[in-house]
Design a protein around this motif. Structure first.
Motif, PDB file in Angstrom:
ATOM      1  N   THR A   1       0.748  -1.267   0.066  1.00 51.73           N
ATOM      2  CA  THR A   1      -0.002   0.067   0.043  1.00 51.73           C
ATOM      3  C   THR A   1       0.935   1.341   0.075  1.00 51.73           C
ATOM      4  OG1 THR A   1      -1.994  -1.298   1.255  1.00 51.73           O
ATOM      5  CG2 THR A   1      -1.934   1.316   1.265  1.00 51.73           C
ATOM      6  N   GLU A   2       1.794   1.284   0.941  1.00 53.25           N
ATOM      7  CA  GLU A   2       2.690   2.481   0.998  1.00 53.25           C
ATOM      8  C   GLU A   2       3.226   3.022  -0.339  1.00 53.25           C
ATOM      9  OE1 GLU A   2       6.956   4.014   2.814  1.00 53.25           O
ATOM     10  OE2 GLU A   2       5.759   2.530   3.811  1.00 53.25           O
ATOM     11  N   PRO A   3       3.953   2.164  -0.847  1.00 47.10           N
ATOM     12  CA  PRO A   3       4.686   2.511  -2.372  1.00 47.10           C
ATOM     13  C   PRO A   3       3.589   2.739  -3.421  1.00 47.10           C
ATOM     14  CG  PRO A   3       5.042   0.283  -1.928  1.00 47.10           C
ATOM     15  CD  PRO A   3       4.591   1.006  -0.815  1.00 47.10           C
ATOM     16  N   LEU A   4       2.486   2.083  -3.337  1.00 45.94           N
ATOM     17  CA  LEU A   4       1.287   2.405  -4.309  1.00 45.94           C
ATOM     18  C   LEU A   4       0.544   3.761  -3.909  1.00 45.94           C
ATOM     19  CD1 LEU A   4      -0.306   1.113  -6.624  1.00 45.94           C
ATOM     20  CD2 LEU A   4      -2.036   0.110  -4.853  1.00 45.94           C
ATOM     21  N   LEU A   5       0.454   4.268  -2.969  1.00 45.85           N
ATOM     22  CA  LEU A   5      -0.185   5.456  -2.606  1.00 45.85           C
ATOM     23  C   LEU A   5       0.944   6.601  -2.969  1.00 45.85           C
ATOM     24  CD1 LEU A   5      -1.314   5.042   1.093  1.00 45.85           C
ATOM     25  CD2 LEU A   5      -2.805   5.399  -0.965  1.00 45.85           C
TER      26      LEU A   5
ATOM     27  N   GLY B   1      -0.571   3.168   5.176  1.00 44.91           N
ATOM     28  CA  GLY B   1       0.142   3.496   4.120  1.00 44.91           C
ATOM     29  C   GLY B   1       0.330   5.022   4.073  1.00 44.91           C
ATOM     30  N   TYR B   2      -0.690   5.788   4.383  1.00 46.50           N
ATOM     31  CA  TYR B   2      -0.650   7.102   3.992  1.00 46.50           C
ATOM     32  C   TYR B   2       0.760   7.900   4.793  1.00 46.50           C
ATOM     33  CZ  TYR B   2      -4.636   7.436   1.068  1.00 46.50           C
ATOM     34  OH  TYR B   2      -5.683   7.699   0.196  1.00 46.50           O
ATOM     35  N   PRO B   3       0.644   7.969   5.917  1.00 47.84           N
ATOM     36  CA  PRO B   3       1.590   8.528   6.992  1.00 47.84           C
ATOM     37  C   PRO B   3       3.168   8.511   6.260  1.00 47.84           C
ATOM     38  CG  PRO B   3       0.057   7.439   8.427  1.00 47.84           C
ATOM     39  CD  PRO B   3      -0.368   7.021   7.205  1.00 47.84           C
ATOM     40  N   LYS B   4       3.624   7.323   6.262  1.00 49.64           N
ATOM     41  CA  LYS B   4       4.932   6.990   5.578  1.00 49.64           C
ATOM     42  C   LYS B   4       4.766   7.409   4.244  1.00 49.64           C
ATOM     43  CE  LYS B   4       5.927   3.212   8.660  1.00 49.64           C
ATOM     44  NZ  LYS B   4       6.262   1.776   8.901  1.00 49.64           N
TER      45      LYS B   4
ATOM     46  N   VAL C   1      -3.418  13.756   7.649  1.00 46.63           N
ATOM     47  CA  VAL C   1      -2.978  13.012   6.545  1.00 46.63           C
ATOM     48  C   VAL C   1      -3.971  13.729   5.178  1.00 46.63           C
ATOM     49  CG1 VAL C   1      -3.764  10.929   5.190  1.00 46.63           C
ATOM     50  CG2 VAL C   1      -2.729  10.913   7.442  1.00 46.63           C
ATOM     51  N   GLU C   2      -5.276  14.204   5.429  1.00 52.92           N
ATOM     52  CA  GLU C   2      -5.844  14.974   4.518  1.00 52.92           C
ATOM     53  C   GLU C   2      -4.988  16.102   3.796  1.00 52.92           C
ATOM     54  OE1 GLU C   2     -10.214  16.081   3.092  1.00 52.92           O
ATOM     55  OE2 GLU C   2      -9.654  16.282   5.281  1.00 52.92           O
ATOM     56  N   LYS C   3      -4.320  16.950   4.882  1.00 50.77           N
ATOM     57  CA  LYS C   3      -3.433  17.944   4.405  1.00 50.77           C
ATOM     58  C   LYS C   3      -2.422  17.550   3.519  1.00 50.77           C
ATOM     59  CE  LYS C   3      -4.142  20.608   8.537  1.00 50.77           C
ATOM     60  NZ  LYS C   3      -3.588  21.050   9.964  1.00 50.77           N
ATOM     61  N   ALA C   4      -1.625  16.549   3.879  1.00 52.04           N
ATOM     62  CA  ALA C   4      -0.539  15.915   3.101  1.00 52.04           C
ATOM     63  C   ALA C   4      -0.823  15.453   1.861  1.00 52.04           C
ATOM     64  CB  ALA C   4       0.334  14.723   3.788  1.00 52.04           C
TER      65      ALA C   4
ATOM     66  N   MET D   1      -8.062  10.518  -4.144  1.00 53.03           N
ATOM     67  CA  MET D   1      -7.456   9.349  -3.160  1.00 53.03           C
ATOM     68  C   MET D   1      -8.437   9.430  -1.824  1.00 53.03           C
ATOM     69  SD  MET D   1      -3.376  10.093  -3.530  1.00 53.03           S
ATOM     70  CE  MET D   1      -2.938   8.412  -3.013  1.00 53.03           C
ATOM     71  N   GLY D   2      -8.732   8.037  -1.261  1.00 49.18           N
ATOM     72  CA  GLY D   2      -9.510   8.016  -0.337  1.00 49.18           C
ATOM     73  C   GLY D   2      -9.195   7.086   0.746  1.00 49.18           C
ATOM     74  N   THR D   3      -9.998   6.771   1.603  1.00 46.51           N
ATOM     75  CA  THR D   3      -9.871   5.957   2.580  1.00 46.51           C
ATOM     76  C   THR D   3     -11.137   5.628   3.516  1.00 46.51           C
ATOM     77  OG1 THR D   3      -8.278   5.051   4.353  1.00 46.51           O
ATOM     78  CG2 THR D   3      -8.877   7.360   4.451  1.00 46.51           C
ATOM     79  N   TRP D   4     -11.029   4.960   4.574  1.00 47.88           N
ATOM     80  CA  TRP D   4     -12.020   5.012   5.673  1.00 47.88           C
ATOM     81  C   TRP D   4     -11.437   6.027   6.650  1.00 47.88           C
ATOM     82  CZ3 TRP D   4     -13.880  -0.597   6.989  1.00 47.88           C
ATOM     83  CH2 TRP D   4     -14.582  -1.291   5.766  1.00 47.88           C
TER      84      TRP D   4
END
Length: 447
Positions: free
Chosen positions: A272-276, A297-300, A320-323, A333-336
């Motif tokens: 997930t991390e490299p994909l994001l 995945g998002y923070p890293k 995370v949204e700000k970044a 891009m989304g998530t729960w």
């Protein structure tokens, strides 16, 4: 096939040799998804025989998760449970252990770690998240020697019937409804193509394969092109670093080949991390993770420091949204809003306590959601019982859950209001055919 060949050869041996050989074969660890460490699946469902406890009675709850590298959300949830309820070794309630990153190759270690929880005479429940291969075998062993222990299976990665029969409660993402809703969300976010990234082992897991089949059918109905891609399984010799490197090196070529209006989805947390990071850099689309969470995945991927916000999901999601918006992912891009793995783990801990004190019922959906809501203020949970694809039987001890998709820079997408057509809810699949198809898909599997 290997076992079949052995049986054919054994027919030439004398009866005594045949019996010895067969006994030896039953102990072989095949390393295949759905394998339960060489133990037969229980023929009938078994349930815990526990007594209602009184206030002041000692309760120990065991939690077994993956490590931070493979299952960060679940690991963090276990640590939060220790922070909230105390470490069992220090007079508290929670005992936590982790299974190996290469759990496929080290099933016996996984089984022994889970079973060891039952050695504690005060152990009242064992929770495994994610319930990787070997969990059902471990639960059967626990049931045999400690029938009083409640067994909770979260995010099962084994045969569905085997998981249901060996567990008191199975909780998982609603991969049936999500198979349709994720495609609908992708279209609403502007996607014209949908790329599904996985590997053959994951397509041996019934609910993951079913979700893939629903996604492909939904793409046909909603006008998107479905693309099947392979990436290395992190549990093989390539490991997590190699699997992540493969995604990092291939995501931009995939975007160049299929276009920026392609929504990418992967079934493995480590991917997930490299994909994001690659989706944001290439301007493509990402609806949500396999096990959605703002910290999956998002923070890293976007260098977001959330150390001082642990457990505060609204604050984490805002950071995370700000970044993501700053990286150009607004509306793409989304998530729960709340982590599935984190919420289910802590919710299960609270549920078990209420059940042991006679205040809730283990398989009551309203009770389950009430406990999860302790950690997900404002979330819109959807929950249904799993329905067996062959018999049409509703499984009372198997509950599927989902949240609305949160799109960064836009807000909630309204997926909780989307009605899934009935044909998807009753769709049957050929598991062997799906796995075989995945083996032929574009990309490498690491096998």
């Amino acid at each position: 096939m290997k076992l079949r060949r052995r049986r054919i050869l054994s027919m030439a041996l004398v009866a005594m040799m045949l019996l010895v050989f067969t006994a030896a074969c039953t102990k072989v660890d095949t390393g295949k998804a759905g394998d339960n460490g060489g133990k037969d699946a229980p023929q009938e469902a078994t349930r815990a025989k526990y007594e209602t406890l009184k206030d002041g009675d000692t309760i120990h709850i065991g939690i077994v998760t993956g490590t931070v590298s493979q299952a960060e959300d679940e690991f963090r949830a276990a640590q939060e449970a220790i922070k909230k309820y105390g470490n069992a070794d220090e007079g508290g309630m929670i005992r936590h252990d982790t299974y190996p990153d290469r759990f496929e190759a080290e099933q016996e270690t996984t089984i022994s770690k889970i079973v060891a929880m039952a050695d504690d005479p005060d152990m009242r429940a064992v929770i495994v998240n994610q319930a990787v291969p070997g969990t059902s075998a471990a639960f059967q062993q626990i049931r045999a020697k400690r029938p009083d222990i409640i067994l909770i299976n979260l995010t099962a990665q084994e045969d569905t019937v085997m998981a249901e029969n060996s567990s008191d409660l199975v909780l998982d993402a609603d991969n049936v409804s999500r198979g349709y809703r994720i495609i609908k969300a992708a279209k609403d976010m502007g996607a014209t193509k949908f790329a599904h990234i996985t590997f053959p082992r994951h397509m041996s897991i019934e609910l993951l394969a079913l979700r893939r089949a629903i996604m492909e059918e939904a793409c046909k109905d909603l006008g998107l092109e479905f693309i099947s891609l392979n990436a290395p399984d992190p549990t093989t010799d390539i490991g997590v670093p190699g699997a992540q490197q493969y995604i990092a090196e291939n995501i931009q070529p995939w975007i160049d080949k299929y276009g920026k209006d392609t929504a990418f989805f992967c079934t493995n947390d480590a991917h997930t991390e490299p994909l994001l990071r690659g989706v944001a850099a290439g301007g493509a689309i990402f609806v949500e993770q396999d096990l959605p969470s703002p910290i999956m995945g998002y923070p890293k991927a976007f260098s977001v420091d959330i150390q001082d916000k642990a457990g505060d999901w609204q604050a984490i999601n805002a950071e995370v949204e700000k970044a993501v918006v700053a990286a150009g992912g607004s509306g793409r891009m989304g998530t729960w809003a709340y982590s599935l793995g984190y919420s289910l783990t802590l919710g299960a801990v609270d549920l078990v306590q209420e059940v042991l004190h006679g205040k809730m019922e283990l398989t009551n959906i309203d009770n389950i959601i009430d406990c999860i809501d302790n950690y997900t203020e404002g979330a819109k949970w959807m929950a249904v019982n799993y329905v067996d694809r062959a018999s049409g039987e509703k499984k009372d001890n198997h509950v599927l859950l989902a949240q609305d998709t949160y799109v960064y820079g836009k807000g909630y997408l309204g997926m909780d209001k989307v009605e899934v057509p009935e044909k998807y809810m009753t769709m049957n699949i050929d598991l062997d055919a799906i796995k075989a198809s995945q083996e032929q898909a574009e990309g490498e599997t690491g096998e």
